[in-house]
Scaffold this active site. Structure first.
Site: not given
Ligand code: AMP
Length: 121
Positions: A32-33, A102
């Protein structure tokens, strides 16, 4: 929303960089970023599913694989004994930001014994 603009779809297509830690025919997992704990990994199916509302019987094997791989990743990251949490957010009340099914794999620190941090209602 156009699926071509979806962040996770673009990670799968190598259009957006991510630290991929696992990939097979069915599943991809990456860091996760914006990690909420020392280990915070996102695991997605390689086929697009908007969220858990959009699964059907044909996805049962895939969902089982997603859980199996989650547990393998937890072991690989050495958080299987200390403990970890798997989270699937669905739609806005759960805070789903990215419309691509996810699993969050979160661990590496004490996460508390509550299942959410929402206020009492
Ligand atoms: P959700 O709120 O369950 O949709 O989680 C989305 C997750 O994706 C969050 O924890 C973000 O930090 C993560 N995220 C967003 N953009 C990226 C990215 N480019 N690479 C990895 N994780 C990401």
């Amino acid at each position: 929303m156009n699926i071509d603009n979806n962040i996770f779809k673009n990670i799968l297509n190598n259009k957006i960089k991510a630290n991929i830690i696992y990939k097979d025919k069915y599943i991809t997992a990456f860091d996760d970023i914006n990690p909420k704990a020392p280990v915070h990994i996102i695991l997605i199916p390689n086929i697009y599913i908007k969220n858990i509302n959009h699964i059907d019987k044909s996805n049962i094997y895939l969902l089982g694989k997603m859980l199996l791989v989650s547990s393998k990743i937890a072991k690989f990251k050495n958080i299987n004994k200390s403990g970890y949490r798997l989270i699937i957010n669905c739609n806005k009340d759960a805070g789903q930001e990215i419309n691509y099914l996810h699993i969050h794999i979160i661990g590496g620190k004490y996460l508390g014994n509550i299942i959410c941090n929402c206020n009492k209602i």
